[in-house]
Motif scaffolding. Structure first.
Motif, PDB file in Angstrom:
ATOM      1  N   LEU A  49       0.774 -33.071  24.307  1.00 14.02           N
ATOM      2  CA  LEU A  49       0.641 -32.246  25.511  1.00 14.02           C
ATOM      3  C   LEU A  49      -0.232 -32.886  26.584  1.00 14.02           C
ATOM      4  CD1 LEU A  49       0.221 -28.635  24.085  1.00 14.02           C
ATOM      5  CD2 LEU A  49       2.188 -29.595  25.277  1.00 14.02           C
ATOM      6  N   LEU A  50      -1.093 -33.837  26.226  1.00 12.99           N
ATOM      7  CA  LEU A  50      -2.055 -34.346  27.193  1.00 12.99           C
ATOM      8  C   LEU A  50      -1.419 -35.128  28.327  1.00 12.99           C
ATOM      9  CD1 LEU A  50      -5.091 -35.311  24.942  1.00 12.99           C
ATOM     10  CD2 LEU A  50      -4.734 -33.255  26.317  1.00 12.99           C
ATOM     11  N   ASP A  51      -0.499 -36.039  28.056  1.00 19.77           N
ATOM     12  CA  ASP A  51       0.110 -36.819  29.134  1.00 19.77           C
ATOM     13  C   ASP A  51       0.875 -35.931  30.116  1.00 19.77           C
ATOM     14  OD1 ASP A  51      -0.995 -39.186  28.229  1.00 19.77           O
ATOM     15  OD2 ASP A  51       0.804 -39.798  27.129  1.00 19.77           O
ATOM     16  N   PRO A  52       1.760 -35.040  29.638  1.00 24.29           N
ATOM     17  CA  PRO A  52       2.438 -34.160  30.592  1.00 24.29           C
ATOM     18  C   PRO A  52       1.475 -33.225  31.317  1.00 24.29           C
ATOM     19  CG  PRO A  52       3.587 -34.130  28.475  1.00 24.29           C
ATOM     20  CD  PRO A  52       2.310 -34.889  28.289  1.00 24.29           C
ATOM     21  N   ALA A  53       0.421 -32.766  30.649  1.00 20.50           N
ATOM     22  CA  ALA A  53      -0.555 -31.886  31.295  1.00 20.50           C
ATOM     23  C   ALA A  53      -1.329 -32.646  32.372  1.00 20.50           C
ATOM     24  CB  ALA A  53      -1.502 -31.286  30.272  1.00 20.50           C
ATOM     25  N   ASP A  54      -1.680 -33.899  32.095  1.00 26.81           N
ATOM     26  CA  ASP A  54      -2.355 -34.721  33.105  1.00 26.81           C
ATOM     27  C   ASP A  54      -1.444 -34.967  34.302  1.00 26.81           C
ATOM     28  OD1 ASP A  54      -4.648 -34.858  31.584  1.00 26.81           O
ATOM     29  OD2 ASP A  54      -4.231 -36.874  30.799  1.00 26.81           O
ATOM     30  N   ALA A  55      -0.174 -35.224  34.035  1.00 26.70           N
ATOM     31  CA  ALA A  55       0.789 -35.432  35.127  1.00 26.70           C
ATOM     32  C   ALA A  55       0.925 -34.163  35.963  1.00 26.70           C
ATOM     33  CB  ALA A  55       2.143 -35.863  34.570  1.00 26.70           C
ATOM     34  N   ARG A  59       0.067 -33.448  40.060  1.00 26.35           N
ATOM     35  CA  ARG A  59       1.228 -33.161  40.918  1.00 26.35           C
ATOM     36  C   ARG A  59       0.886 -32.443  42.226  1.00 26.35           C
ATOM     37  NH1 ARG A  59       5.060 -34.124  43.629  1.00 26.35           N
ATOM     38  NH2 ARG A  59       7.207 -33.579  43.136  1.00 26.35           N
ATOM     39  N   PRO A  60      -0.013 -31.454  42.254  1.00 22.73           N
ATOM     40  CA  PRO A  60      -0.305 -30.791  43.534  1.00 22.73           C
ATOM     41  C   PRO A  60      -0.804 -31.755  44.612  1.00 22.73           C
ATOM     42  CG  PRO A  60      -1.086 -29.426  41.755  1.00 22.73           C
ATOM     43  CD  PRO A  60      -0.658 -30.745  41.144  1.00 22.73           C
ATOM     44  N   ALA A  61      -1.608 -32.745  44.250  1.00 21.27           N
ATOM     45  CA  ALA A  61      -2.096 -33.705  45.241  1.00 21.27           C
ATOM     46  C   ALA A  61      -0.947 -34.499  45.845  1.00 21.27           C
ATOM     47  CB  ALA A  61      -3.119 -34.640  44.607  1.00 21.27           C
ATOM     48  N   ASP A  65       0.476 -30.637  51.656  1.00 23.05           N
ATOM     49  CA  ASP A  65      -0.128 -29.351  52.028  1.00 23.05           C
ATOM     50  C   ASP A  65       0.832 -28.187  51.899  1.00 23.05           C
ATOM     51  OD1 ASP A  65      -2.582 -30.505  52.600  1.00 23.05           O
ATOM     52  OD2 ASP A  65      -2.026 -30.954  54.662  1.00 23.05           O
ATOM     53  N   LEU A  66       1.723 -28.238  50.934  1.00 19.74           N
ATOM     54  CA  LEU A  66       2.652 -27.128  50.745  1.00 19.74           C
ATOM     55  C   LEU A  66       1.899 -25.833  50.468  1.00 19.74           C
ATOM     56  CD1 LEU A  66       5.327 -28.719  48.377  1.00 19.74           C
ATOM     57  CD2 LEU A  66       5.634 -28.105  50.779  1.00 19.74           C
ATOM     58  N   GLU A  67       2.432 -24.743  50.963  1.00 16.83           N
ATOM     59  CA  GLU A  67       1.889 -23.438  50.603  1.00 16.83           C
ATOM     60  C   GLU A  67       2.159 -23.219  49.115  1.00 16.83           C
ATOM     61  OE1 GLU A  67       0.099 -21.223  52.405  1.00 16.83           O
ATOM     62  OE2 GLU A  67       0.064 -22.739  53.975  1.00 16.83           O
ATOM     63  N   ALA A  68       1.541 -22.195  48.542  1.00 14.35           N
ATOM     64  CA  ALA A  68       1.635 -21.942  47.106  1.00 14.35           C
ATOM     65  C   ALA A  68       3.080 -21.800  46.638  1.00 14.35           C
ATOM     66  CB  ALA A  68       0.832 -20.696  46.746  1.00 14.35           C
ATOM     67  N   GLU A  69       3.907 -21.053  47.374  1.00 18.49           N
ATOM     68  CA  GLU A  69       5.296 -20.848  46.950  1.00 18.49           C
ATOM     69  C   GLU A  69       6.067 -22.163  46.914  1.00 18.49           C
ATOM     70  OE1 GLU A  69       9.265 -18.255  48.125  1.00 18.49           O
ATOM     71  OE2 GLU A  69       7.415 -17.938  49.237  1.00 18.49           O
ATOM     72  N   GLY A  70       5.879 -23.000  47.923  1.00 17.03           N
ATOM     73  CA  GLY A  70       6.553 -24.296  47.957  1.00 17.03           C
ATOM     74  C   GLY A  70       6.104 -25.204  46.835  1.00 17.03           C
ATOM     75  N   LEU A  71       4.810 -25.167  46.522  1.00 16.96           N
ATOM     76  CA  LEU A  71       4.291 -25.981  45.423  1.00 16.96           C
ATOM     77  C   LEU A  71       4.863 -25.517  44.093  1.00 16.96           C
ATOM     78  CD1 LEU A  71       2.503 -28.175  44.300  1.00 16.96           C
ATOM     79  CD2 LEU A  71       0.570 -26.585  44.438  1.00 16.96           C
ATOM     80  N   ALA A  72       4.932 -24.200  43.881  1.00 15.77           N
ATOM     81  CA  ALA A  72       5.533 -23.672  42.650  1.00 15.77           C
ATOM     82  C   ALA A  72       6.983 -24.128  42.535  1.00 15.77           C
ATOM     83  CB  ALA A  72       5.440 -22.153  42.614  1.00 15.77           C
ATOM     84  N   ASP A  73       7.723 -24.102  43.651  1.00 14.83           N
ATOM     85  CA  ASP A  73       9.116 -24.564  43.644  1.00 14.83           C
ATOM     86  C   ASP A  73       9.215 -26.029  43.238  1.00 14.83           C
ATOM     87  OD1 ASP A  73      10.029 -22.064  44.433  1.00 14.83           O
ATOM     88  OD2 ASP A  73      10.227 -22.617  46.555  1.00 14.83           O
ATOM     89  N   VAL A  74       8.327 -26.866  43.775  1.00 15.25           N
ATOM     90  CA  VAL A  74       8.334 -28.297  43.428  1.00 15.25           C
ATOM     91  C   VAL A  74       8.089 -28.480  41.936  1.00 15.25           C
ATOM     92  CG1 VAL A  74       7.002 -30.441  43.683  1.00 15.25           C
ATOM     93  CG2 VAL A  74       7.689 -29.159  45.711  1.00 15.25           C
TER      94      VAL A  74
END
Length: 97
Positions: A49-55, A59-61, A65-74
């Protein structure tokens, strides 16, 4: 208030039955992201789980500057492209203003 990363924790809500859980208040700087997710967002069969969790944490960075909804979609779209994943996915996202 507690600095990020220094939280009182207990077992997951459903693991211990009804009880009072510790509460921590944080005051995140503008632009900070709080991402909660189910294991389906990070579990990849045959890996830890560590490698995918680190990735996922990075990911948000990379999403700008996507808003929360756009970031969730990504984040959810990233999982949809991975045909090896069949688990449920939930990714509520909050972005501090």
């Amino acid at each position: 208030m507690t600095p990020a990363g220094e939280f009182s924790t207990g077992p997951p809500c459903s693991a211990a039955g009804p009880r009072r859980s510790p509460c921590t208040r944080v005051d995140p700087p503008p632009g900070s992201v709080l991402l909660l997710s189910t294991d389906g967002l990070v579990e990849v069969p045959g890996t830890g789980l560590l490698d995918p969790a680190d990735a996922l944490a990075a990911r948000p960075a990379g999403a700008g500057d996507l808003e929360a909804e756009g970031l969730a979609d990504v984040l959810v779209d990233d999982v949809r492209r991975g045909a090896h994943r069949g688990d449920d996915v939930a990714a509520p996202v909050l972005r501090a203003r």
